[in-house]
Design a protein around this motif. Sequence first.
Motif, PDB file in Angstrom:
ATOM      1  N   ALA A  45       3.848  26.104  -0.936  1.00 33.49           N
ATOM      2  CA  ALA A  45       5.025  26.146  -0.075  1.00 33.49           C
ATOM      3  C   ALA A  45       6.104  25.188  -0.538  1.00 33.49           C
ATOM      4  O   ALA A  45       5.830  24.099  -0.999  1.00 33.49           O
ATOM      5  N   ILE A  46       7.331  25.611  -0.436  1.00 37.22           N
ATOM      6  CA  ILE A  46       8.430  24.675  -0.545  1.00 37.22           C
ATOM      7  C   ILE A  46       8.295  23.817   0.702  1.00 37.22           C
ATOM      8  O   ILE A  46       8.282  24.316   1.811  1.00 37.22           O
ATOM      9  N   SER A  47       8.167  22.522   0.483  1.00 36.99           N
ATOM     10  CA  SER A  47       7.642  21.668   1.539  1.00 36.99           C
ATOM     11  C   SER A  47       8.472  21.690   2.804  1.00 36.99           C
ATOM     12  O   SER A  47       9.670  21.852   2.777  1.00 36.99           O
ATOM     13  N   LYS A  48       7.802  21.519   3.880  1.00 38.28           N
ATOM     14  CA  LYS A  48       8.481  21.460   5.167  1.00 38.28           C
ATOM     15  C   LYS A  48       8.830  20.035   5.518  1.00 38.28           C
ATOM     16  O   LYS A  48       9.958  19.719   5.799  1.00 38.28           O
ATOM     17  N   VAL A  49       7.823  19.169   5.515  1.00 42.33           N
ATOM     18  CA  VAL A  49       8.091  17.754   5.719  1.00 42.33           C
ATOM     19  C   VAL A  49       7.212  16.962   4.758  1.00 42.33           C
ATOM     20  O   VAL A  49       6.017  17.231   4.632  1.00 42.33           O
ATOM     21  N   VAL A  50       7.831  16.018   4.086  1.00 39.83           N
ATOM     22  CA  VAL A  50       7.105  15.151   3.169  1.00 39.83           C
ATOM     23  C   VAL A  50       7.439  13.718   3.531  1.00 39.83           C
ATOM     24  O   VAL A  50       8.607  13.391   3.738  1.00 39.83           O
ATOM     25  N   LEU A  51       6.407  12.878   3.672  1.00 40.92           N
ATOM     26  CA  LEU A  51       6.676  11.466   3.920  1.00 40.92           C
ATOM     27  C   LEU A  51       6.004  10.620   2.847  1.00 40.92           C
ATOM     28  O   LEU A  51       4.829  10.818   2.532  1.00 40.92           O
ATOM     29  N   ALA A  52       6.789   9.731   2.257  1.00 41.34           N
ATOM     30  CA  ALA A  52       6.232   8.726   1.359  1.00 41.34           C
ATOM     31  C   ALA A  52       6.488   7.372   1.994  1.00 41.34           C
ATOM     32  O   ALA A  52       7.563   7.141   2.561  1.00 41.34           O
ATOM     33  N   GLY A  53       5.479   6.499   1.941  1.00 38.34           N
ATOM     34  CA  GLY A  53       5.645   5.191   2.549  1.00 38.34           C
ATOM     35  C   GLY A  53       5.020   4.101   1.706  1.00 38.34           C
ATOM     36  O   GLY A  53       4.082   4.354   0.938  1.00 38.34           O
ATOM     37  N   ILE A  54       5.571   2.891   1.824  1.00 37.92           N
ATOM     38  CA  ILE A  54       4.954   1.732   1.196  1.00 37.92           C
ATOM     39  C   ILE A  54       4.843   0.657   2.263  1.00 37.92           C
ATOM     40  O   ILE A  54       5.823   0.340   2.945  1.00 37.92           O
ATOM     41  N   ARG A  55       3.648   0.139   2.436  1.00 37.55           N
ATOM     42  CA  ARG A  55       3.435  -0.867   3.473  1.00 37.55           C
ATOM     43  C   ARG A  55       3.393  -2.247   2.856  1.00 37.55           C
ATOM     44  O   ARG A  55       2.501  -2.581   2.086  1.00 37.55           O
ATOM     45  N   SER A  56       4.377  -3.044   3.189  1.00 33.30           N
ATOM     46  CA  SER A  56       4.414  -4.440   2.736  1.00 33.30           C
ATOM     47  C   SER A  56       5.227  -5.212   3.777  1.00 33.30           C
ATOM     48  O   SER A  56       5.498  -4.676   4.848  1.00 33.30           O
ATOM     49  N   ARG A 100       0.824  -1.205   0.000  1.00 30.40           N
ATOM     50  CA  ARG A 100       0.000   0.000   0.000  1.00 30.40           C
ATOM     51  C   ARG A 100       0.858   1.254   0.000  1.00 30.40           C
ATOM     52  O   ARG A 100       1.766   1.380   0.812  1.00 30.40           O
ATOM     53  N   GLN A 101       0.524   2.193  -0.901  1.00 32.75           N
ATOM     54  CA  GLN A 101       1.324   3.413  -1.031  1.00 32.75           C
ATOM     55  C   GLN A 101       0.675   4.569  -0.277  1.00 32.75           C
ATOM     56  O   GLN A 101      -0.544   4.679  -0.241  1.00 32.75           O
ATOM     57  N   TRP A 102       1.509   5.446   0.266  1.00 35.78           N
ATOM     58  CA  TRP A 102       1.004   6.564   1.073  1.00 35.78           C
ATOM     59  C   TRP A 102       1.895   7.771   0.877  1.00 35.78           C
ATOM     60  O   TRP A 102       3.110   7.649   0.784  1.00 35.78           O
ATOM     61  N   PHE A 103       1.303   8.949   0.785  1.00 36.50           N
ATOM     62  CA  PHE A 103       2.090  10.178   0.611  1.00 36.50           C
ATOM     63  C   PHE A 103       1.429  11.320   1.354  1.00 36.50           C
ATOM     64  O   PHE A 103       0.206  11.465   1.323  1.00 36.50           O
ATOM     65  N   ARG A 104       2.209  12.120   2.059  1.00 33.22           N
ATOM     66  CA  ARG A 104       1.647  13.321   2.684  1.00 33.22           C
ATOM     67  C   ARG A 104       2.688  14.433   2.738  1.00 33.22           C
ATOM     68  O   ARG A 104       3.855  14.186   3.007  1.00 33.22           O
ATOM     69  N   LYS A 105       2.226  15.647   2.443  1.00 28.67           N
ATOM     70  CA  LYS A 105       3.109  16.824   2.533  1.00 28.67           C
ATOM     71  C   LYS A 105       2.535  17.763   3.575  1.00 28.67           C
ATOM     72  O   LYS A 105       1.352  18.090   3.535  1.00 28.67           O
ATOM     73  N   VAL A 106       3.362  18.179   4.505  1.00 30.89           N
ATOM     74  CA  VAL A 106       2.928  19.157   5.494  1.00 30.89           C
ATOM     75  C   VAL A 106       3.705  20.447   5.249  1.00 30.89           C
ATOM     76  O   VAL A 106       4.927  20.478   5.349  1.00 30.89           O
ATOM     77  N   GLY A 107       2.985  21.498   4.854  1.00 34.97           N
ATOM     78  CA  GLY A 107       3.656  22.770   4.590  1.00 34.97           C
ATOM     79  C   GLY A 107       2.762  23.895   5.030  1.00 34.97           C
ATOM     80  O   GLY A 107       1.612  23.683   5.393  1.00 34.97           O
ATOM     81  N   PHE A 121       0.717   7.335   8.608  1.00 33.40           N
ATOM     82  CA  PHE A 121       0.976   6.368   7.528  1.00 33.40           C
ATOM     83  C   PHE A 121       0.625   4.963   8.012  1.00 33.40           C
ATOM     84  O   PHE A 121      -0.115   4.228   7.346  1.00 33.40           O
ATOM     85  N   TRP A 122       1.102   4.627   9.196  1.00 35.06           N
ATOM     86  CA  TRP A 122       0.921   3.263   9.690  1.00 35.06           C
ATOM     87  C   TRP A 122      -0.549   2.968   9.980  1.00 35.06           C
ATOM     88  O   TRP A 122      -1.057   1.890   9.704  1.00 35.06           O
ATOM     89  N   ARG A 123      -1.232   3.968  10.522  1.00 27.43           N
ATOM     90  CA  ARG A 123      -2.649   3.797  10.821  1.00 27.43           C
ATOM     91  C   ARG A 123      -3.474   3.692   9.527  1.00 27.43           C
ATOM     92  O   ARG A 123      -4.307   2.809   9.370  1.00 27.43           O
ATOM     93  N   ASP A 124      -3.221   4.606   8.599  1.00 27.12           N
ATOM     94  CA  ASP A 124      -4.002   4.647   7.349  1.00 27.12           C
ATOM     95  C   ASP A 124      -3.827   3.397   6.492  1.00 27.12           C
ATOM     96  O   ASP A 124      -4.692   3.067   5.685  1.00 27.12           O
ATOM     97  N   THR A 125      -2.687   2.739   6.608  1.00 25.95           N
ATOM     98  CA  THR A 125      -2.435   1.598   5.726  1.00 25.95           C
ATOM     99  C   THR A 125      -2.651   0.267   6.435  1.00 25.95           C
ATOM    100  O   THR A 125      -2.312  -0.787   5.905  1.00 25.95           O
ATOM    101  N   ALA A 126      -3.183   0.296   7.655  1.00 25.94           N
ATOM    102  CA  ALA A 126      -3.408  -0.942   8.412  1.00 25.94           C
ATOM    103  C   ALA A 126      -4.550  -1.751   7.802  1.00 25.94           C
ATOM    104  O   ALA A 126      -5.405  -1.207   7.111  1.00 25.94           O
ATOM    105  N   GLY A 127      -4.558  -3.059   8.076  1.00 26.76           N
ATOM    106  CA  GLY A 127      -5.686  -3.939   7.724  1.00 26.76           C
ATOM    107  C   GLY A 127      -5.887  -4.163   6.242  1.00 26.76           C
ATOM    108  O   GLY A 127      -5.264  -3.590   5.399  1.00 26.76           O
TER     109      GLY A 127
END
Lengths: 135, 274
Positions: free
Chosen positions: B192-203, B179-186, B268-274
């Motif tokens: 905005a030039i991003s402040k924090v960006v996280l990309a994750g893959i759950r496998s 499962r793929q996940w992406f979030r930008k917090v700016g 990320f971990w919560r959204d991609t659970a189950g």
Amino acid sequence: MQAPPMKRLLDVLREECGLTGTKEGCGEGECGACTVLLDGMPVNSCLIPFAQAQGSVVTTIEGLEGRHPLQDAFVVEGGAQCGICTPGMILAAAAIPRGATLDEIRLGLAGNICRCTGYTSIYRAIEKARSRRHR
Amino acid sequence: MRTAVSRLELLQPRSVREALRMLRDEGPLVPLAGCTDVYVGLNFGTLSAKRFIDLWPLDEMRAIRSTGGVLSIGALATYTELIRSPLVARRLPILAAAAREIGGVQIQNRGTLGGNVANGSPAGDSLPVLAVAEAMLVLSSAAETRRVPFNSFFSGYRKSVLRLDEIIAAIEVPRVDGRQWFRKVGTRAAQAISKVVLAGIRSDRPRIALGSVAPTVIRLPKTEGALASGAPIEEARRVLEGEIRPIDDLRSTAEYRRRVSANLLERFWRDTAG
Ligand SMILES: Cc1cc2nc3c(=O)[nH]c(=O)nc-3n(C[C@H](O)[C@H](O)[C@H](O)COP(=O)(O)OP(=O)(O)OC[C@H]3O[C@@H](n4cnc5c(N)ncnc54)[C@H](O)[C@@H]3O)c2cc1C
Ligand code: FES
Ligand code: FES
């Protein structure tokens, strides 16, 4: 058209073509005042070298000839105050597909900053111009 | 514009081959793609280069296609093209998600994926996506075409292994499972030039990358290891907070970035659970 290849499209339009409807705000891609349509797509003319516009169709605010429904609606709804953002705003709005929701209109104008109107009258003008074109 | 434009030279190759020959024989030259970074530098006079080469018209470098399980994205593909591509939507939807968060439409219509990578800002929004997707960069020069894993491309702040006579021709993405996940917090989502960006893959082998917290985009092997071994999320958060060393600049403090990063990990971990 003759101009140095690295000259900004914005400056070529204003200086070589005498089309001063396209405005410069920030000169760094943030404000959208310099927006023109390049082959129908909104772009910031302050970030485009003349060479990259050659062979393309450039639409400036002059190209709408004062007859676009958006222009009328901006006047009627008070979508323009100082007017610096207005040409870019109208060209960006002209590229938003018909039937767009308010959220989609907002997204389509996310690259255009207005310091005067607070945007509400701009959104109202766009919705009005659209509903009129549907009739 | 602060730069004297009449002193700038632009070479205009008609094919990629011609471009590579020019880079070899007439360099050094600064490549132009969509110019959304280059012209900000020229407008402010912070870019001192005088000689450029225009890659933008080279349509060979624009295609998005899938061959033998590999999604190949031409370096000149714009954010608008990534957002509209059915292939990207199917194979790497988090790349389209990142593209949607970049600039306004004017920037999306010109800014390219290759430009985001070559520019090498630690705040580049597409970079964490390419890091977790374990993309390959196709680098071309007149002499050879070589493939470099995205995760070994950057060697420091705005430094990479790209040679002066080389261009990024394409970005290749292998099959991504999980499962793929992406979030930008700016401060302002679209601009905005991003402040924090996280990309994750759950496998079985979770992958996490962060942008804007270090001189380059980073993967988090220790945090990934903790999650892979089934550690509870509270522990993974602690591992992450010890693993990153955020850059403390004017945009926000290091402490803020560390906390936001841990919060993003948990989401990320919560959204991609189950
Ligand atoms: C108003 C504004 C908002 C922005 N918002 C964001 C944002 O939210 N997130 C974000 O990540 N970025 C953002 N950017 C930065 C920029 O749009 C991106 O980095 C974009 O992807 C750059 O691509 P480009 O094609 O315009 O690059 P260019 O400006 O053409 O080039 C950038 C650099 O890469 C080199 N280069 C380009 N293509 C190649 C290639 N194929 N091979 C080798 N070298 C190459 C150039 O020589 C140059 O050094 C923003 C910029 C502006 C002006
Ligand atoms: S002047 Fe071009 S975006 Fe502000
Ligand atoms: S009317 Fe003045 S900036 Fe929009």
